[in-house]
Design an enzyme around this catalytic site. Structure first.
Site, PDB file in Angstrom:
ATOM      1  N   HIS A 124       0.875  -1.179   0.000  1.00 19.94           N
ATOM      2  CA  HIS A 124       0.000   0.000   0.000  1.00 19.94           C
ATOM      3  C   HIS A 124       0.914   1.232   0.000  1.00 19.94           C
ATOM      4  CE1 HIS A 124      -2.793   2.949   1.799  1.00 19.94           C
ATOM      5  NE2 HIS A 124      -3.773   2.134   1.481  1.00 19.94           N
ATOM      6  N   ASP A 201       2.921  -4.388   8.137  1.00 19.68           N
ATOM      7  CA  ASP A 201       1.724  -3.578   7.940  1.00 19.68           C
ATOM      8  C   ASP A 201       0.540  -4.539   8.061  1.00 19.68           C
ATOM      9  OD1 ASP A 201      -0.511  -2.375   6.930  1.00 19.68           O
ATOM     10  OD2 ASP A 201       0.411  -1.648   5.079  1.00 19.68           O
ATOM     11  N   GLN A 204      -4.681  -5.030   7.182  1.00 24.73           N
ATOM     12  CA  GLN A 204      -5.701  -5.950   6.658  1.00 24.73           C
ATOM     13  C   GLN A 204      -5.668  -7.314   7.341  1.00 24.73           C
ATOM     14  OE1 GLN A 204      -8.038  -4.922   4.823  1.00 24.73           O
ATOM     15  NE2 GLN A 204      -7.242  -3.104   3.808  1.00 24.73           N
ATOM     16  N   LYS A 227     -10.676   0.033  10.653  1.00 25.75           N
ATOM     17  CA  LYS A 227     -10.908  -1.160   9.821  1.00 25.75           C
ATOM     18  C   LYS A 227     -11.355  -2.334  10.675  1.00 25.75           C
ATOM     19  CE  LYS A 227      -7.341   0.059   6.456  1.00 25.75           C
ATOM     20  NZ  LYS A 227      -8.021   0.477   5.238  1.00 25.75           N
ATOM     21  N   CYS A 364      -4.730   2.309  -3.747  1.00 26.05           N
ATOM     22  CA  CYS A 364      -3.492   2.838  -3.145  1.00 26.05           C
ATOM     23  C   CYS A 364      -2.316   1.914  -3.402  1.00 26.05           C
ATOM     24  CB  CYS A 364      -3.653   3.088  -1.646  1.00 26.05           C
ATOM     25  SG  CYS A 364      -4.763   4.426  -1.293  1.00 26.05           S
TER      26      CYS A 364
HETATM   27  N1  PMP Z   1      -1.874  -0.632   4.620  1.00 27.05           N
HETATM   28  C1  PMP Z   1      -2.835  -1.400   4.080  1.00 27.05           C
HETATM   29  C2  PMP Z   1      -2.503  -2.793   3.645  1.00 27.05           C
HETATM   30  C3  PMP Z   1      -4.129  -0.890   3.947  1.00 27.05           C
HETATM   31  O1  PMP Z   1      -5.074  -1.623   3.399  1.00 27.05           O
HETATM   32  C4  PMP Z   1      -4.398   0.434   4.373  1.00 27.05           C
HETATM   33  C5  PMP Z   1      -5.781   1.045   4.216  1.00 27.05           C
HETATM   34  N2  PMP Z   1      -6.383   0.831   2.999  1.00 27.05           N
HETATM   35  C6  PMP Z   1      -3.357   1.167   4.941  1.00 27.05           C
HETATM   36  C7  PMP Z   1      -2.107   0.606   5.036  1.00 27.05           C
HETATM   37  C8  PMP Z   1      -3.562   2.562   5.421  1.00 27.05           C
HETATM   38  O2  PMP Z   1      -4.467   2.579   6.494  1.00 27.05           O
HETATM   39  P1  PMP Z   1      -4.950   3.977   7.085  1.00 27.05           P
HETATM   40  O3  PMP Z   1      -5.590   4.699   5.942  1.00 27.05           O
HETATM   41  O4  PMP Z   1      -5.931   3.586   8.147  1.00 27.05           O
HETATM   42  O5  PMP Z   1      -3.760   4.663   7.586  1.00 27.05           O
END
Ligand code: PMP
Length: 406
Positions: A124, A201, A204, A227, A364
């Site tokens: 991401h 990270d 998910q 999430k 993203c």
């Molecule tokens: N890493 C991953 C794998 C994600 O799916 C996301 C959110 N889509 C993020 C980071 C970023 O999360 P946040 O927007 O809550 O900071």
């Protein structure tokens, strides 16, 4: 499995928003990888704080402040309990993005020319841009471990990139674009064998499966409350105590200090050394309620529910003409697909007309989409309250998409 499915869908009554209609149809919320819905228990915990004991924490010697402090600190304990961390190892941040930035600023800025950061091609932007920018500042280098056409990590390539020059390895536990599950435990062992730190990270994964910091064996884990049934604006950085103690703060100011003179500052104990300024008190309290809610159900039940839904959805989508599903066989509850040559945004707009909420675009992960030769995908992602009936509606609505664009 049928028992878990029916059991968990009973939780729907706790989520007021799931009762609403969208475009005259009952809402089918399949955008959980972006953010989850919130149960009444979380909404009420936040209201109770504002209605009964709103005050700033740590500083005030009055009843309301004591109550707010206790509830905020209880949330630290709940988050620690969730992933089996020790006291002081849970830092509250704004979200996963801020947790990763904290690491990039604190550890990343100590890198030197010749040092290397190893990421995967499926990260991401939150776990790519901070490291890329830090590498530019420090003249260190970012290397990307390859993924195959299904979005699965090539472990051999990964292993070949990790050398004595590697200082940091950072990877998603579950990738948000294709739902691939990375072998982060093995990756951590490889990172450690070369003296590098392992950052996971877990945006998910922590919301959807049991995750234990000690079992993963990594040094840092980042995730977001929003999430996992909690409010926005609060997230976690778990760090191994011995590493956090060595690290410099990322933000300076109130609350993160022990003693200040005009010349010098002594920083506070963990975790407050990294929590400068008035934190998101109501967010932490709501997050605590979300953790309670998830733990009562059990993350293993959440995981098997989502696995059953995913198997069902993959089978159902395979029956639909022109639907091309991406991603590996072994995956989390995330399904990325396209329908013929229909632009993902057009497909999502038609699904919205049917009351079905999905995400469409690059998720993203622009470099990954480019590598795969995709302009984007439609992504359906599941959580504990989703049902097989909603998947049936998704499949039927895709039939409509196909007809509109025929
Ligand atoms: N890493 C991953 C794998 C994600 O799916 C996301 C959110 N889509 C993020 C980071 C970023 O999360 P946040 O927007 O809550 O900071």
């Amino acid at each position: 499995m049928a028992t878990t499915l029916s059991l968990l869908t009973k939780t729907r009554k706790d989520f007021p928003i799931l009762g609403r209609n969208v475009n005259g149809k009952p809402l089918a919320y399949l955008d959980n990888a972006a953010t989850s819905q919130k149960p009444r228990q979380v909404i009420e915990a936040i209201s109770a704080y504002y209605e009964n004991y709103n005050a700033n924490i740590h500083r005030g010697i009055h009843r309301l402040s004591e109550e707010a402090t206790a509830a905020y600190e209880e949330a630290h304990k709940k988050a620690a309990g969730l992933i089996g961390a020790r006291e002081g190892e849970i830092i509250f941040t704004k979200n996963t993005t801020e947790s990763l930035n904290l690491l990039a600023y604190s550890i990343g800025l100590t890198l030197r020319p010749g040092d290397e950061i190893v990421l995967t091609e499926a990260e991401h932007h939150s776990n790519l841009v901070p490291w890329q920018q830090v590498a530019k500042i420090t003249q260190s280098q970012v290397k990307f471990a390859q993924v195959n056409e299904k979005g699965e990590l090539d472990m051999e390539h990964f292993q070949s990139l990790v050398t004595r020059n590697t200082r940091i390895v950072a990877a998603a536990h579950v990738t948000n674009a294709f739902g691939a599950i990375n072998p982060v435990k093995e990756m951590a062992e490889i990172a450690h064998s070369e003296g590098a730190l392992m950052v996971v990270d877990a945006a998910q994964s922590v919301p959807h499966m049991p995750v234990s910091a000690s079992q993963l064996g990594c040094d840092f884990i980042a995730f977001s409350s929003h999430k996992m049934l909690g409010p926005t604006g609060i997230g976690v950085l778990y760090g191994r105590k011995s590493e956090l103690e060595k690290m410099h703060p990322f933000l300076y100011g109130g609350d993160m200090i022990k003693e200040v003179s005009y010349e010098e500052t002594k920083f506070n104990e963990l975790p407050w050394k990294f929590e400068a300024g008035t934190p998101n008190i109501s967010g932490a309290i709501g997050f605590g309620a979300a953790i309670d809610y998830l733990c009562k159900i059990g993350l293993d039940s959440v995981q098997s529910h989502e696995q059953a839904l995913t198997r069902h959805a993959l089978k159902r989508l395979a029956e639909e003409k022109d639907v091309l599903v991406y991603g590996p066989e072994k995956r989390a509850g995330i399904i990325s697909f396209n329908i013929g040559n229909v632009h993902p945004h057009d497909a999502a707009a038609i699904l919205d007309m049917e009351g079905i909420a999905v995400r469409a675009g690059h998720h993203c992960a622009m470099p990954l989409m480019k590598k795969m030769g995709l302009q984007g995908t439609v992504r359906a992602s599941f959580y504990l309250y989703n049902t097989k009936a909603e998947i049936g509606r998704l499949a039927e609505a895709l039939e409509k998409v196909r007809k509109v664009f025929k």
